[in-house]
Motif scaffolding. Structure first.
Motif, PDB file in Angstrom:
ATOM      1  N   ILE A 142      35.630  17.184  37.222  1.00  0.00           N
ATOM      2  CA  ILE A 142      35.451  18.286  36.280  1.00  0.00           C
ATOM      3  C   ILE A 142      34.910  17.769  34.956  1.00  0.00           C
ATOM      4  O   ILE A 142      34.020  18.379  34.348  1.00  0.00           O
ATOM      5  N   ALA A 143      35.452  16.636  34.499  1.00  0.00           N
ATOM      6  CA  ALA A 143      34.995  16.063  33.231  1.00  0.00           C
ATOM      7  C   ALA A 143      33.531  15.648  33.286  1.00  0.00           C
ATOM      8  O   ALA A 143      32.815  15.712  32.278  1.00  0.00           O
ATOM      9  N   ILE A 144      33.062  15.237  34.444  1.00  0.00           N
ATOM     10  CA  ILE A 144      31.654  14.859  34.601  1.00  0.00           C
ATOM     11  C   ILE A 144      30.755  16.095  34.632  1.00  0.00           C
ATOM     12  O   ILE A 144      29.673  16.123  34.033  1.00  0.00           O
ATOM     13  N   THR A 145      31.217  17.131  35.309  1.00  0.00           N
ATOM     14  CA  THR A 145      30.381  18.311  35.538  1.00  0.00           C
ATOM     15  C   THR A 145      30.369  19.263  34.353  1.00  0.00           C
ATOM     16  O   THR A 145      29.347  19.899  34.072  1.00  0.00           O
ATOM     17  N   ALA A 146      31.474  19.398  33.657  1.00  0.00           N
ATOM     18  CA  ALA A 146      31.593  20.394  32.590  1.00  0.00           C
ATOM     19  C   ALA A 146      30.512  20.263  31.517  1.00  0.00           C
ATOM     20  O   ALA A 146      29.922  21.283  31.112  1.00  0.00           O
ATOM     21  N   PRO A 147      30.197  19.061  30.997  1.00  0.00           N
ATOM     22  CA  PRO A 147      29.133  18.982  29.983  1.00  0.00           C
ATOM     23  C   PRO A 147      27.772  19.444  30.505  1.00  0.00           C
ATOM     24  O   PRO A 147      26.984  20.044  29.762  1.00  0.00           O
ATOM     25  N   VAL A 148      27.484  19.170  31.773  1.00  0.00           N
ATOM     26  CA  VAL A 148      26.203  19.604  32.349  1.00  0.00           C
ATOM     27  C   VAL A 148      26.165  21.117  32.447  1.00  0.00           C
ATOM     28  O   VAL A 148      25.155  21.762  32.138  1.00  0.00           O
ATOM     29  N   LEU A 149      27.274  21.724  32.895  1.00  0.00           N
ATOM     30  CA  LEU A 149      27.346  23.177  32.957  1.00  0.00           C
ATOM     31  C   LEU A 149      27.227  23.789  31.561  1.00  0.00           C
ATOM     32  O   LEU A 149      26.577  24.830  31.384  1.00  0.00           O
ATOM     33  N   ALA A 150      27.830  23.141  30.572  1.00  0.00           N
ATOM     34  CA  ALA A 150      27.732  23.636  29.193  1.00  0.00           C
ATOM     35  C   ALA A 150      26.289  23.591  28.706  1.00  0.00           C
ATOM     36  O   ALA A 150      25.821  24.514  28.018  1.00  0.00           O
ATOM     37  N   ALA A 162      26.984  23.399  39.797  1.00  0.00           N
ATOM     38  CA  ALA A 162      28.078  24.131  40.447  1.00  0.00           C
ATOM     39  C   ALA A 162      28.113  23.875  41.946  1.00  0.00           C
ATOM     40  O   ALA A 162      29.185  23.726  42.545  1.00  0.00           O
ATOM     41  N   THR A 163      26.935  23.803  42.570  1.00  0.00           N
ATOM     42  CA  THR A 163      26.870  23.525  44.003  1.00  0.00           C
ATOM     43  C   THR A 163      27.357  22.117  44.311  1.00  0.00           C
ATOM     44  O   THR A 163      28.039  21.881  45.316  1.00  0.00           O
ATOM     45  N   ALA A 164      27.029  21.166  43.458  1.00  0.00           N
ATOM     46  CA  ALA A 164      27.424  19.780  43.689  1.00  0.00           C
ATOM     47  C   ALA A 164      28.941  19.623  43.710  1.00  0.00           C
ATOM     48  O   ALA A 164      29.485  18.863  44.512  1.00  0.00           O
ATOM     49  N   ILE A 165      29.640  20.348  42.863  1.00  0.00           N
ATOM     50  CA  ILE A 165      31.086  20.144  42.754  1.00  0.00           C
ATOM     51  C   ILE A 165      31.887  21.085  43.648  1.00  0.00           C
ATOM     52  O   ILE A 165      33.015  20.769  44.028  1.00  0.00           O
ATOM     53  N   ALA A 166      31.324  22.242  44.008  1.00  0.00           N
ATOM     54  CA  ALA A 166      32.106  23.223  44.768  1.00  0.00           C
ATOM     55  C   ALA A 166      31.446  23.676  46.055  1.00  0.00           C
ATOM     56  O   ALA A 166      32.054  24.437  46.815  1.00  0.00           O
ATOM     57  N   GLY A 167      30.226  23.233  46.325  1.00  0.00           N
ATOM     58  CA  GLY A 167      29.521  23.707  47.508  1.00  0.00           C
ATOM     59  C   GLY A 167      28.747  24.976  47.200  1.00  0.00           C
ATOM     60  O   GLY A 167      28.905  25.584  46.135  1.00  0.00           O
ATOM     61  N   PRO A 168      27.915  25.421  48.135  1.00  0.00           N
ATOM     62  CA  PRO A 168      27.090  26.616  47.903  1.00  0.00           C
ATOM     63  C   PRO A 168      27.889  27.906  48.068  1.00  0.00           C
ATOM     64  O   PRO A 168      28.079  28.396  49.180  1.00  0.00           O
ATOM     65  N   ILE A 169      28.377  28.444  46.971  1.00  0.00           N
ATOM     66  CA  ILE A 169      29.141  29.699  46.980  1.00  0.00           C
ATOM     67  C   ILE A 169      28.183  30.845  46.682  1.00  0.00           C
ATOM     68  O   ILE A 169      27.521  30.854  45.647  1.00  0.00           O
ATOM     69  N   GLY A 170      28.119  31.809  47.582  1.00  0.00           N
ATOM     70  CA  GLY A 170      27.138  32.874  47.458  1.00  0.00           C
ATOM     71  C   GLY A 170      27.668  34.148  46.847  1.00  0.00           C
ATOM     72  O   GLY A 170      28.877  34.355  46.721  1.00  0.00           O
ATOM     73  N   PHE A 171      26.739  34.994  46.429  1.00  0.00           N
ATOM     74  CA  PHE A 171      26.942  36.385  46.015  1.00  0.00           C
ATOM     75  C   PHE A 171      27.558  36.564  44.633  1.00  0.00           C
ATOM     76  O   PHE A 171      27.514  37.674  44.102  1.00  0.00           O
ATOM     77  N   VAL A 172      28.143  35.535  44.038  1.00  0.00           N
ATOM     78  CA  VAL A 172      28.696  35.705  42.688  1.00  0.00           C
ATOM     79  C   VAL A 172      27.579  36.045  41.705  1.00  0.00           C
ATOM     80  O   VAL A 172      27.714  36.955  40.877  1.00  0.00           O
ATOM     81  N   TYR A 221      28.118  11.350  39.705  1.00  0.00           N
ATOM     82  CA  TYR A 221      26.901  11.408  38.897  1.00  0.00           C
ATOM     83  C   TYR A 221      25.666  11.518  39.777  1.00  0.00           C
ATOM     84  O   TYR A 221      24.772  12.336  39.539  1.00  0.00           O
ATOM     85  N   GLY A 222      25.612  10.681  40.806  1.00  0.00           N
ATOM     86  CA  GLY A 222      24.459  10.690  41.692  1.00  0.00           C
ATOM     87  C   GLY A 222      24.327  11.999  42.445  1.00  0.00           C
ATOM     88  O   GLY A 222      23.224  12.551  42.572  1.00  0.00           O
ATOM     89  N   GLN A 223      25.443  12.532  42.944  1.00  0.00           N
ATOM     90  CA  GLN A 223      25.387  13.777  43.696  1.00  0.00           C
ATOM     91  C   GLN A 223      24.987  14.951  42.810  1.00  0.00           C
ATOM     92  O   GLN A 223      24.212  15.818  43.231  1.00  0.00           O
ATOM     93  N   MET A 224      25.476  14.970  41.583  1.00  0.00           N
ATOM     94  CA  MET A 224      25.116  16.061  40.686  1.00  0.00           C
ATOM     95  C   MET A 224      23.634  15.994  40.312  1.00  0.00           C
ATOM     96  O   MET A 224      22.944  17.014  40.238  1.00  0.00           O
ATOM     97  N   THR A 225      23.139  14.769  40.085  1.00  0.00           N
ATOM     98  CA  THR A 225      21.721  14.603  39.785  1.00  0.00           C
ATOM     99  C   THR A 225      20.864  15.069  40.956  1.00  0.00           C
ATOM    100  O   THR A 225      19.865  15.781  40.780  1.00  0.00           O
ATOM    101  N   LEU A 226      21.256  14.663  42.158  1.00  0.00           N
ATOM    102  CA  LEU A 226      20.520  15.099  43.348  1.00  0.00           C
ATOM    103  C   LEU A 226      20.547  16.617  43.476  1.00  0.00           C
ATOM    104  O   LEU A 226      19.531  17.236  43.825  1.00  0.00           O
ATOM    105  N   ALA A 227      21.698  17.221  43.232  1.00  0.00           N
ATOM    106  CA  ALA A 227      21.814  18.670  43.374  1.00  0.00           C
ATOM    107  C   ALA A 227      20.899  19.399  42.400  1.00  0.00           C
ATOM    108  O   ALA A 227      20.226  20.379  42.765  1.00  0.00           O
ATOM    109  N   ILE A 228      20.851  18.936  41.153  1.00  0.00           N
ATOM    110  CA  ILE A 228      20.004  19.594  40.151  1.00  0.00           C
ATOM    111  C   ILE A 228      18.532  19.414  40.495  1.00  0.00           C
ATOM    112  O   ILE A 228      17.732  20.358  40.404  1.00  0.00           O
ATOM    113  N   VAL A 229      18.164  18.199  40.916  1.00  0.00           N
ATOM    114  CA  VAL A 229      16.768  17.956  41.307  1.00  0.00           C
ATOM    115  C   VAL A 229      16.398  18.804  42.522  1.00  0.00           C
ATOM    116  O   VAL A 229      15.325  19.419  42.577  1.00  0.00           O
ATOM    117  N   GLY A 230      17.293  18.849  43.518  1.00  0.00           N
ATOM    118  CA  GLY A 230      17.034  19.665  44.699  1.00  0.00           C
ATOM    119  C   GLY A 230      16.914  21.141  44.358  1.00  0.00           C
ATOM    120  O   GLY A 230      16.042  21.846  44.890  1.00  0.00           O
TER     121      GLY A 230
END
Length: 348
Positions: A208-216, A264-274, A130-139
Motif C-alpha cells: 500500500i505504501a508503494i502504491t498510494a503515492p502513484v495513485l495520488a 490499481a490493477t497491479a495491487i488488486a487485480g482487474p476489478i470491473g464496472f466500478v 515496484y516492477g509489477q506496478m511499472t509494468l502495469a502502468i506501461v501495459g
C-alpha cells in the motif's frame, strides 16, 4: 444497442445542481464512508465490537478480536484506494472519449495492465511491487494508445462507437493472451486466478505504501484537468473556441486515468464496472461539472468497493469468501444494460 453507444456524453450545462445540494451529498457520502469503514473492520470470520476497534487503534492488540482489527485495517484502506482510483479513472475516460460506457475494463486498459504483469512474472520473474506496478502502468498506457489508434482509423476519427468496439475486441484478445501465458504454468495458476478475479484480501502495508503515492499522482493529474474536461464535454470545436488545447487536455487527462487504472490493477487485480457505475450515479446527484464530479466519484467509488468487500465476507465468510471483483460484476452488469437501454431510448 449499437446506436446507444454512438450517443456522446451530455454537455456540462445539461445537468447542474446548486452548490448546497452538492455539498450536502458530499457530506452524506463522507458519513456513509465512515460507517462502511467501521463495518469493514468489524465483519469477518471473527466479529468485533466498537470497543475492540478503539483498543486496537490505540495500540492495544492483546485479544484475538483486536488482532483481527489490526489485520483488517490494511484491507479497508486498500479497498478505499482502489475503489476511488477506479471510479476516478472511469469518470476521466468517459470525459476524454465522450463515451458513456467507457471504463478501464471496457476499453481494455485493465486487461492491458494484467497482460503486462503476467508476462513480467512468467518470462522475466518480476515479482517485486515496484516492477509489477511499472509494468502495469506501461501495459495500461500501451493498451489505451492501441485502442485509441484503432478507434481513430477510418472516417470520423475516434467516435464513441469505434472506441467501444475497439476496446471490447482488445480486452477479449488480451484475456486470451493472459490465459495462454498462464495455463502452462500450473504452479503459479492458483495465485494468478485469485488475482485475476480481483480482490483486496491480500492487503499489506508495504505494498500500500508503494502504491498510494502513484495513485495520488494520477488523482492529482485528473483533478487538475477537471476544467478542461468540462470544455471537452461541449465538443472539440467549441472547446477550441474557448481556448482549450484539446489534444493536450485529452493526453494529460488520459495519462492520469491510465496511471490510476494501472496501479490499481497491479495491487488488486482487474476489478470491473466500478469506473462505469459510479460516474453515472454521481452525475444524477452532483451534476456534470467535473470539478465536483471527480472528487465525488472517488468518494463513491471507495464506498462501492468497500461495500462489495463487506458483502463478500458476510455472504461467504472464511477462506471461501467471495472476491470483490465478483460482487462488482454482479452489481455492474445490470447497470451496464440499464445505461445502454437508457441511451437507446434517448435516440428514439
Amino acid at each position: 444497442m449499437v446506436s446507444a453507444l454512438i450517443s456522446p456524453m451530455p454537455v456540462v450545462a445539461s445537468l447542474q445542481r446548486p452548490a448546497w445540494a452538492r455539498a450536502s451529498w458530499l457530506l452524506v457520502g463522507s458519513a456513509v464512508l465512515v460507517v462502511l469503514c467501521a463495518l469493514s473492520v468489524s465483519f469477518g470470520v471473527r466479529e468485533v465490537g466498537f470497543g475492540d476497534i478503539v483498543a486496537a487503534l490505540g495500540g492495544h492488540d492483546d485479544t484475538l478480536a483486536q488482532a483481527a482489527v489490526i489485520k483488517r485495517i490494511p484491507r479497508t484502506v486498500l479497498a478505499l484506494l482502489v475503489g476511488a482510483s477506479l471510479a476516478l479513472s472511469g469518470a476521466t475516460m468517459q470525459a476524454v472519449t465522450r463515451n458513456p460506457v467507457a471504463d478501464p475494463g471496457i476499453l481494455g486498459v485493465s486487461n492491458g495492465a494484467s497482460l503486462a504483469v503476467v508476462c513480467g512474472i512468467a518470462f522475466f520473474s518480476i515479482r517485486n511491487p515496484y516492477g509489477q506496478m511499472t509494468l502495469a502502468i506501461v501495459g495500461a498506457a500501451l493498451a489505451a494508445a492501441f485502442v485509441y489508434t484503432v478507434g481513430s482509423l477510418g472516417r470520423g476519427g475516434a467516435t464513441p462507437l469505434k472506441l467501444a468496439l475497439a476496446g471490447a475486441a482488445t480486452s477479449a484478445a488480451f484475456a486470451s493472451l493472459i490465459s495462454a501465458v498462464m495455463l502452462p504454468r500450473v504452479d503459479a495458476l492458483p495465485a494468478f486466478q485469485s488475482w485475476q478475479i480481483g480482490g483486496v484480501g491480500g492487503a499489506e502495508w508495504p505494498r500500500i505504501a508503494i502504491t498510494a503515492p502513484v495513485l495520488a499522482l494520477g488523482a492529482l493529474i485528473c483533478f487538475a484537468s477537471a476544467k478542461g474536461m468540462n470544455s471537452l464535454a461541449l465538443g472539440d470545436e467549441m472547446a477550441r473556441g474557448l481556448g482549450e488545447q484539446v489534444f493536450r487536455t485529452r493526453l494529460v487527462s488520459a495519462l492520469g486515468a491510465v496511471i490510476l487504472a494501472g496501479a490499481a490493477t497491479a495491487i488488486a487485480g482487474p476489478i470491473g464496472f466500478v469506473g462505469l457505475v459510479i460516474p453515472h450515479a454521481c452525475r444524477l446527484l452532483i451534476g456534470t461539472d467535473h470539478r465536483w464530479l471527480l472528487p465525488f466519484s472517488a468518494l463513491a467509488g471507495a464506498g462501492l468497493l468497500l461495500a462489495s468487500d463487506i458483502i463478500g465476507r458476510v455472504v461467504s465468510p472464511g477462506s471461501e469468501e467471495i472476491q470483490v471483483g465478483i460482487i462488482t460484476a454482479i452489481i455492474g452488469a445490470p447497470f451496464f444494460i440499464w445505461i445502454v437501454r437508457r441511451q437507446r431510448v434517448r435516440e428514439l
